[in-house]
Design a protein around this motif. Sequence first.
Motif, PDB file in Angstrom:
ATOM      1  N   MET A 467       0.830  -1.201   0.000  1.00 39.88           N
ATOM      2  CA  MET A 467       0.000   0.000   0.000  1.00 39.88           C
ATOM      3  C   MET A 467       0.865   1.252   0.000  1.00 39.88           C
ATOM      4  SD  MET A 467      -2.887   1.639   0.092  1.00 39.88           S
ATOM      5  CE  MET A 467      -4.154   0.430   0.558  1.00 39.88           C
ATOM      6  N   ALA A 468       1.852   1.282   0.875  1.00 42.23           N
ATOM      7  CA  ALA A 468       2.735   2.443   0.981  1.00 42.23           C
ATOM      8  C   ALA A 468       4.120   1.964   1.392  1.00 42.23           C
ATOM      9  CB  ALA A 468       2.197   3.449   1.986  1.00 42.23           C
ATOM     10  N   ALA A 469       5.128   2.723   0.980  1.00 39.66           N
ATOM     11  CA  ALA A 469       6.512   2.353   1.306  1.00 39.66           C
ATOM     12  C   ALA A 469       7.347   3.605   1.482  1.00 39.66           C
ATOM     13  CB  ALA A 469       7.101   1.475   0.208  1.00 39.66           C
ATOM     14  N   ALA A 470       8.290   3.530   2.379  1.00 38.02           N
ATOM     15  CA  ALA A 470       9.245   4.617   2.599  1.00 38.02           C
ATOM     16  C   ALA A 470      10.604   3.995   2.915  1.00 38.02           C
ATOM     17  CB  ALA A 470       8.794   5.522   3.731  1.00 38.02           C
ATOM     18  N   VAL A 471      11.646   4.548   2.323  1.00 33.59           N
ATOM     19  CA  VAL A 471      12.993   4.008   2.500  1.00 33.59           C
ATOM     20  C   VAL A 471      13.881   5.097   3.098  1.00 33.59           C
ATOM     21  CG1 VAL A 471      15.022   3.075   1.335  1.00 33.59           C
ATOM     22  CG2 VAL A 471      12.727   2.376   0.611  1.00 33.59           C
ATOM     23  N   VAL A 472      14.613   4.739   4.131  1.00 33.87           N
ATOM     24  CA  VAL A 472      15.546   5.665   4.773  1.00 33.87           C
ATOM     25  C   VAL A 472      16.884   4.953   4.969  1.00 33.87           C
ATOM     26  CG1 VAL A 472      13.698   6.913   5.958  1.00 33.87           C
ATOM     27  CG2 VAL A 472      14.845   5.006   7.115  1.00 33.87           C
ATOM     28  N   ALA A 473      17.869   5.713   5.385  1.00 28.19           N
ATOM     29  CA  ALA A 473      19.187   5.141   5.652  1.00 28.19           C
ATOM     30  C   ALA A 473      19.225   4.501   7.032  1.00 28.19           C
ATOM     31  CB  ALA A 473      20.257   6.216   5.549  1.00 28.19           C
ATOM     32  N   LYS A 474      19.799   3.312   7.083  1.00 27.56           N
ATOM     33  CA  LYS A 474      20.029   2.628   8.353  1.00 27.56           C
ATOM     34  C   LYS A 474      21.533   2.582   8.588  1.00 27.56           C
ATOM     35  CE  LYS A 474      19.842  -1.977  10.456  1.00 27.56           C
ATOM     36  NZ  LYS A 474      19.658  -1.438  11.822  1.00 27.56           N
ATOM     37  N   PHE A 486      10.390   0.637   5.118  1.00 29.29           N
ATOM     38  CA  PHE A 486       9.200   0.510   5.959  1.00 29.29           C
ATOM     39  C   PHE A 486       7.997   0.380   5.029  1.00 29.29           C
ATOM     40  CE2 PHE A 486      12.315   2.558   8.627  1.00 29.29           C
ATOM     41  CZ  PHE A 486      12.139   1.928   9.857  1.00 29.29           C
ATOM     42  N   VAL A 487       7.213  -0.669   5.258  1.00 33.50           N
ATOM     43  CA  VAL A 487       6.157  -1.020   4.304  1.00 33.50           C
ATOM     44  C   VAL A 487       4.819  -1.166   5.014  1.00 33.50           C
ATOM     45  CG1 VAL A 487       5.369  -2.778   2.668  1.00 33.50           C
ATOM     46  CG2 VAL A 487       7.796  -2.155   2.762  1.00 33.50           C
ATOM     47  N   VAL A 513      19.332  -2.991  -3.015  1.00 34.62           N
ATOM     48  CA  VAL A 513      18.274  -3.787  -2.383  1.00 34.62           C
ATOM     49  C   VAL A 513      18.263  -3.529  -0.873  1.00 34.62           C
ATOM     50  CG1 VAL A 513      17.454  -6.128  -1.923  1.00 34.62           C
ATOM     51  CG2 VAL A 513      18.387  -5.556  -4.173  1.00 34.62           C
ATOM     52  N   PRO A 514      17.107  -3.245  -0.282  1.00 31.58           N
ATOM     53  CA  PRO A 514      17.049  -2.997   1.172  1.00 31.58           C
ATOM     54  C   PRO A 514      17.588  -4.179   1.971  1.00 31.58           C
ATOM     55  CG  PRO A 514      14.974  -2.401   0.139  1.00 31.58           C
ATOM     56  CD  PRO A 514      15.782  -3.102  -0.909  1.00 31.58           C
ATOM     57  N   ARG A 515      18.366  -3.857   2.983  1.00 30.29           N
ATOM     58  CA  ARG A 515      18.897  -4.898   3.867  1.00 30.29           C
ATOM     59  C   ARG A 515      18.060  -5.040   5.131  1.00 30.29           C
ATOM     60  NH1 ARG A 515      23.631  -7.070   2.506  1.00 30.29           N
ATOM     61  NH2 ARG A 515      23.964  -7.761   4.639  1.00 30.29           N
ATOM     62  N   ALA A 516      17.025  -4.258   5.218  1.00 30.10           N
ATOM     63  CA  ALA A 516      16.096  -4.362   6.348  1.00 30.10           C
ATOM     64  C   ALA A 516      14.716  -3.933   5.868  1.00 30.10           C
ATOM     65  CB  ALA A 516      16.554  -3.480   7.507  1.00 30.10           C
ATOM     66  N   ILE A 517      13.698  -4.701   6.261  1.00 32.83           N
ATOM     67  CA  ILE A 517      12.311  -4.370   5.922  1.00 32.83           C
ATOM     68  C   ILE A 517      11.460  -4.530   7.169  1.00 32.83           C
ATOM     69  CG2 ILE A 517      10.274  -5.057   4.606  1.00 32.83           C
ATOM     70  CD1 ILE A 517      12.009  -5.691   2.269  1.00 32.83           C
ATOM     71  N   GLU A 518      10.660  -3.511   7.462  1.00 32.00           N
ATOM     72  CA  GLU A 518       9.797  -3.520   8.634  1.00 32.00           C
ATOM     73  C   GLU A 518       8.365  -3.232   8.180  1.00 32.00           C
ATOM     74  OE1 GLU A 518      10.994  -4.345  11.423  1.00 32.00           O
ATOM     75  OE2 GLU A 518       9.815  -3.541  13.075  1.00 32.00           O
ATOM     76  N   PHE A 519       7.399  -4.024   8.696  1.00 35.64           N
ATOM     77  CA  PHE A 519       5.994  -3.835   8.345  1.00 35.64           C
ATOM     78  C   PHE A 519       5.293  -3.066   9.459  1.00 35.64           C
ATOM     79  CE2 PHE A 519       5.887  -6.436   4.595  1.00 35.64           C
ATOM     80  CZ  PHE A 519       6.930  -7.344   4.764  1.00 35.64           C
ATOM     81  N   LEU A 520       4.603  -1.989   9.099  1.00 30.18           N
ATOM     82  CA  LEU A 520       3.892  -1.175  10.074  1.00 30.18           C
ATOM     83  C   LEU A 520       2.993  -0.187   9.336  1.00 30.18           C
ATOM     84  CD1 LEU A 520       6.268   1.570  11.548  1.00 30.18           C
ATOM     85  CD2 LEU A 520       6.518   0.497   9.308  1.00 30.18           C
TER      86      LEU A 520
END
Length: 547
Positions: A467-474, A486-487, A513-520
């Motif tokens: 539905m929605a996604a946002a990518v930031v630096a970790k 974050f998805v 490619v993201p090395r971390a994905i979090e659902f929220l």
Amino acid sequence: MSTDIFEAGLGKSAANYTALTPLSFIERAASVYPRRLAVIHGEIRRTWQDTYARARRLASALAARGIGAGDTVAVMLPNTPAMVEAHFGIPMLGAVLNTLNTRLDAATLAFMLNHGEAKALLVDREFSEVMRAVLPAVERPIFVVDVDDPLYTGPGERIGEIEYEALLASGDPNYAWQPPQDEWDAISLNYTSGTTGNPKGVVYHHRGAYTAAISNILEWDMPKHAVYLWTLPMFHCNGWTFPWAIAARAGVNVCLRKVDAKAIFDLIRSERVTHYCGAPIVHNLLVNAPDELKAGIEHRVHAMVAGAAPPAALIESLERLGFELTHVYGLTEVYGPASVCPQQQEWSSLDIGERARLNARQGVRYHLQDGCAVLDPDTMTPVPADGETIGEIMFRGNITMKGYLKNATATEEAFRGGWFHTGDLGVAYPDGYVRIKDRSKDIIISGGENISSIEIEDVLYRHPAVMAAAVVAKPDPRWGETPCAFVELKNGATATAADLIAHCKLHLAGFKVPRAIEFLELPKTSTGKIQKFELRKLAKSVAAIDV
């Protein structure tokens, strides 16, 4: 008194004015130090006389095949002798060198070749598979040359019309190349990730390449015949203009196809390497290598780091190795580094933590850059030099791009108010040094490579469950930063982190490619805008995924 007396009969002529170009450096090196070593690559040892002749052969051979002034010649090469030669031979024609990032995917590479209108391509056999997938998407005829490096023993077929050494054999080692009539002429094209999916083409000019190279020499006090190890990719901002800087010092290019700790330490010892550059990941690789690899280095080595600020532990570890670290800052639009954090004598008496804090700053302008300042982007006035008031870091001067290829709107915006807007937010200190506080462009810098968060988000949005996604630096101890996604899933939809990783791998280069994905449920403002500042806080505690 009229100033006219200083103009009458005092015009420019061939006797008192020539356009600045870094091509003059190799001509002088070959003339003054013809037998000095210029290139080392395995068993290959070539002098400056040899290297100059090979660059002229390359220019001659390309000219014979219809390549000329204003044409783009792309190269898909690792740090090999051919890459060094390309930095001279291609501009000798008046052509424009486009160094391609060897880590990119086929779709992005195809965009670059089409957008830059490349008429020729030099490709190392290691990258022939990806380039074979790219070529059908190229919209115009392109002359392809295979570079079959003897040190590469892996898979890969030749895909070009001729091999590089055969091409050079057809050229004239005494080719009478001409310097540019105007130092504003383009010398190279470098693509950078921006805040949109398609990269922007940054155009360099001969004057900028010349002044950036000289500034690198001055900032580093680089001596004559310095021995430079190519740990930094030459495809990245033309190796921060060091191919030209090394020629100016008649130094030695120690080529390195791949960053490897053992290979680096072996070369530092055997070739008595004096200088190398790299992102923090390269320096971390070296300081964390087994002690037996580090043994036996008894001479001073000068290291340059850009990107994330060097932590105290890294500075201390490099000092124990006998390595002296210089911290620089810049962007593709300013030829790589255009500011430096020069160490003051009084810093030497401070403890390592305080020295690291001072060295972590982005510093002051390069010698031949006109300005580096922290300005209020609305009023274009300097912010107070109090180390607290936030503004935007801006550059202006010779070490600044011509602009973005075929993108007048972006160029005009980038140069608004007579300064180049970096998009990096920072502060100024009473001593004149500047420091980054945040990035306004949401660019992720991973292993020295810029990654567009929006590009990754666009791919995630293509997945039917998202539905929605946002990518930031970790923060990442090895890479400096890595993408963290974050998805928010659609109602009733299901997807795992592994599903989304697999989806991203189909559309993105591996390092993106993201090395971390979090659902929220993503935090949003009242108008529905995703609050990335909240996600940056969360990213620090999200576990990475092995991708």
